[in-house]
Design an enzyme around this catalytic site. Structure first.
Site, PDB file in Angstrom:
ATOM      1  N   HIS A  29      42.637  32.252  31.552  1.00  0.00           N
ATOM      2  CA  HIS A  29      43.961  32.024  32.765  1.00  0.00           C
ATOM      3  C   HIS A  29      44.198  30.829  33.439  1.00  0.00           C
ATOM      4  O   HIS A  29      43.332  30.427  33.214  1.00  0.00           O
ATOM      5  CB  HIS A  29      44.078  33.304  33.621  1.00  0.00           C
ATOM      6  CG  HIS A  29      43.898  34.232  33.337  1.00  0.00           C
ATOM      7  ND1 HIS A  29      43.088  35.283  33.688  1.00  0.00           N
ATOM      8  CD2 HIS A  29      44.687  34.804  32.154  1.00  0.00           C
ATOM      9  CE1 HIS A  29      43.043  36.672  33.382  1.00  0.00           C
ATOM     10  NE2 HIS A  29      44.091  36.572  32.418  1.00  0.00           N
ATOM     11  N   HIS A  83      35.791  33.683  34.536  1.00  0.00           N
ATOM     12  CA  HIS A  83      36.999  33.311  34.570  1.00  0.00           C
ATOM     13  C   HIS A  83      36.643  33.032  36.091  1.00  0.00           C
ATOM     14  O   HIS A  83      35.801  32.782  36.283  1.00  0.00           O
ATOM     15  CB  HIS A  83      38.211  34.711  34.374  1.00  0.00           C
ATOM     16  CG  HIS A  83      38.393  35.569  33.749  1.00  0.00           C
ATOM     17  ND1 HIS A  83      39.662  35.535  33.351  1.00  0.00           N
ATOM     18  CD2 HIS A  83      37.489  35.461  32.368  1.00  0.00           C
ATOM     19  CE1 HIS A  83      39.372  36.009  31.737  1.00  0.00           C
ATOM     20  NE2 HIS A  83      38.123  35.931  31.442  1.00  0.00           N
ATOM     21  N   ARG A 100      49.794  31.287  34.986  1.00  0.00           N
ATOM     22  CA  ARG A 100      48.404  32.091  34.755  1.00  0.00           C
ATOM     23  C   ARG A 100      48.604  32.101  33.110  1.00  0.00           C
ATOM     24  O   ARG A 100      47.986  31.871  32.139  1.00  0.00           O
ATOM     25  CB  ARG A 100      48.457  33.290  35.502  1.00  0.00           C
ATOM     26  CG  ARG A 100      47.276  34.210  34.502  1.00  0.00           C
ATOM     27  CD  ARG A 100      47.903  35.655  35.653  1.00  0.00           C
ATOM     28  NE  ARG A 100      47.450  37.096  34.594  1.00  0.00           N
ATOM     29  CZ  ARG A 100      46.141  37.533  35.117  1.00  0.00           C
ATOM     30  NH1 ARG A 100      45.670  37.189  36.289  1.00  0.00           N
ATOM     31  NH2 ARG A 100      45.626  38.326  34.854  1.00  0.00           N
ATOM     32  N   GLU A 139      33.666  36.522  37.166  1.00  0.00           N
ATOM     33  CA  GLU A 139      34.471  35.662  38.033  1.00  0.00           C
ATOM     34  C   GLU A 139      33.722  35.183  38.929  1.00  0.00           C
ATOM     35  O   GLU A 139      33.377  35.113  39.698  1.00  0.00           O
ATOM     36  CB  GLU A 139      35.242  37.236  38.510  1.00  0.00           C
ATOM     37  CG  GLU A 139      35.957  37.713  37.633  1.00  0.00           C
ATOM     38  CD  GLU A 139      37.650  36.659  37.654  1.00  0.00           C
ATOM     39  OE1 GLU A 139      38.181  36.111  37.719  1.00  0.00           O
ATOM     40  OE2 GLU A 139      38.401  37.673  37.350  1.00  0.00           O
ATOM     41  N   GLU A 175      43.017  28.660  36.554  1.00  0.00           N
ATOM     42  CA  GLU A 175      41.747  28.942  36.871  1.00  0.00           C
ATOM     43  C   GLU A 175      40.589  27.398  35.981  1.00  0.00           C
ATOM     44  O   GLU A 175      40.115  27.466  35.411  1.00  0.00           O
ATOM     45  CB  GLU A 175      41.191  30.159  36.324  1.00  0.00           C
ATOM     46  CG  GLU A 175      42.124  31.885  36.563  1.00  0.00           C
ATOM     47  CD  GLU A 175      41.292  32.726  36.152  1.00  0.00           C
ATOM     48  OE1 GLU A 175      40.278  32.556  35.111  1.00  0.00           O
ATOM     49  OE2 GLU A 175      42.373  33.711  35.952  1.00  0.00           O
TER      50      GLU A 175
END
Length: 411
Positions: free
Chosen positions: A174, A301, A232, A376, A177
């Site tokens: 993505h 991520h 994104r 994440e 990020e």
């Protein structure tokens, strides 16, 4: 025919040449306390053209929203009338973007290999890969695929030689990020500098090869530097050459393709693409993994501070969930021990939301890799995708500690 295609591509480039401005946009956190409040937040996101940075998962869970100035007063008024609290975290998002870009320009002249004090453009990341390959006998690089816009999707293999199982790490699928590719660079630094001097790194590289893909979405990542900081997806055009662009590569794997957490609209941030593996980015990950004997898969991520296992597309637990949960717990404990950063862990569907067509689900279901983790990284919404550069090193330190512990837990 070729001239027509080139003309259309040129027009498309001109159409996207203007940089998206976020002047006056605010990053806000809203807190719905009931399911009715959650439903209202979801409805307001659509009617006010608000960009979700995190999704409304349920009552009592904060939701981060990027709100344009024209919508702010009406949004806040409606939220307040319905008992939903609103906290402004960043008052002018563009001011933060400008500051971070200026810091990058100021430091660029003094940049060096593995400079973790700043974020790097794709060109700088790839120059770094060239430098590391030239300077280290441990590193060879290869191209796993080529994007729609013609950029290489590169991988650094770190190996002491011989035949070993692989630890795979991909970052930046993505585009917005940025802390993800920065963390891949930090990990590559630890691997290449630690062999022979750090006992843990030496033991890891004596046991495994590492394959590190620092930018799994090069077109999208480059676009965040030149045109839209919060882009994104990839940059494939759909519905007319001047219309919507991009597939979410992490909705494009052949794992419950087109299921929950995806969209049929190419204008959506979670568009799954026309078919499984239609995108160059998902193909590159698939094709590279198909040539490897991979023991553990990591996809990095941001943000929310989560350590996740399959599945995302269903609440049904995978067959070896207890083992994946055990290893996740060990990784999270080691990560938190470094700087006290707290992570949740569990399945994707349980700890964040349902999604389909993700790499981690496909790796487990489609390729049979028994340890498949999606992380994440920082933070929990104070900065979100605009995590300051001074947090690159601590994020890298804690993430690497967690990954070492997890890897050692499965040996």
């Amino acid at each position: 025919m070729r001239a027509t295609v080139l003309l259309l591509l040129g027009l498309a480039a001109l159409a996207s040449a203007d940089t998206t401005s976020y002047h006056g946009h605010r990053l806000v956190s809203v807190l719905p306390h009931t399911q009715a409040g959650v439903d209202l937040v979801n409805a307001l996101v659509k009617t006010h053209h608000v960009q979700e940075w995190t999704h409304a998962r349920g009552p009592g869970v904060p939701v981060d929203l990027l709100v344009p100035p024209r919508s702010f007063e009406a949004l806040v008024s409606t939220m307040n009338r319905n008992g939903i609290s609103v906290t402004v975290k960043i008052d002018d998002v563009q001011a933060v973007i400008d500051q971070q870009m200026e810091e990058h320009r100021a430091r660029k002249s003094a940049s060096r290999a593995f400079d973790h004090t700043q974020y790097h453009t794709l060109e700088e990341i790839y120059s770094l890969l060239d430098e590391v390959e030239a300077g280290s006998s441990l590193v060879t690089t290869y191209t796993a695929g080529t994007t729609y816009e013609g950029r290489d999707i590169r991988v650094a293999k770190v190996s002491t030689g011989g035949t070993k199982q692989t630890i795979w790490i991909d970052c930046g699928i993505h585009a917005r990020e940025w802390i993800s590719p920065a963390t891949c660079q930090y990990i590559l630094d630890q691997l290449t500098s630690g062999y022979g001097s750090d006992s843990e790194v030496t033991a890891l590289l004596d046991t495994y090869d590492f394959h590190v893909m620092p930018s799994a979405n090069p077109d999208g990542y480059d676009f965040t530097w030149t045109s839209d900081r919060f882009w994104r997806k990839n940059r494939v055009p759909y519905e007319g050459i001047l219309s919507c662009h991009g597939t979410d590569p992490n909705r494009n794997f052949n794992s419950s393709f087109g299921g929950p957490g995806t969209s049929d609209s190419p204008c959506s941030d979670i568009y799954h693409g026309p078919s499984p593996f239609s995108e160059k980015e998902s193909q590159a990950v698939r094709d590279a993994l198909s040539a490897l004997d991979t023991k553990i898969y990591f996809s990095i991520h941001s943000y929310s501070q989560l350590w996740m296992t399959p599945y995302g597309y269903t609440y049904t637990l995978p067959a070896n969930y207890d083992e994946q949960y055990r290893v996740s717990g060990i990784g999270v404990a080691a990560l938190e021990a470094v700087h006290g950063t707290q992570y949740e862990y569990g399945t994707i569907a349980d700890v964040i939301y349902q999604d389909s067509g993700s790499s981690s689900d496909w790796v487990y279901d489609g390729w049979g890799i028994q340890y498949s983790f999606s992380l994440e990284l920082r933070d929990t919404g104070n900065y979100g995708f605009l995590l300051p550069a001074e947090q690159i090193i601590p994020t890298g330190e804690e993430t690497w500690a967690g990954m070492i512990a997890a890897i050692n837990a499965v040996i």
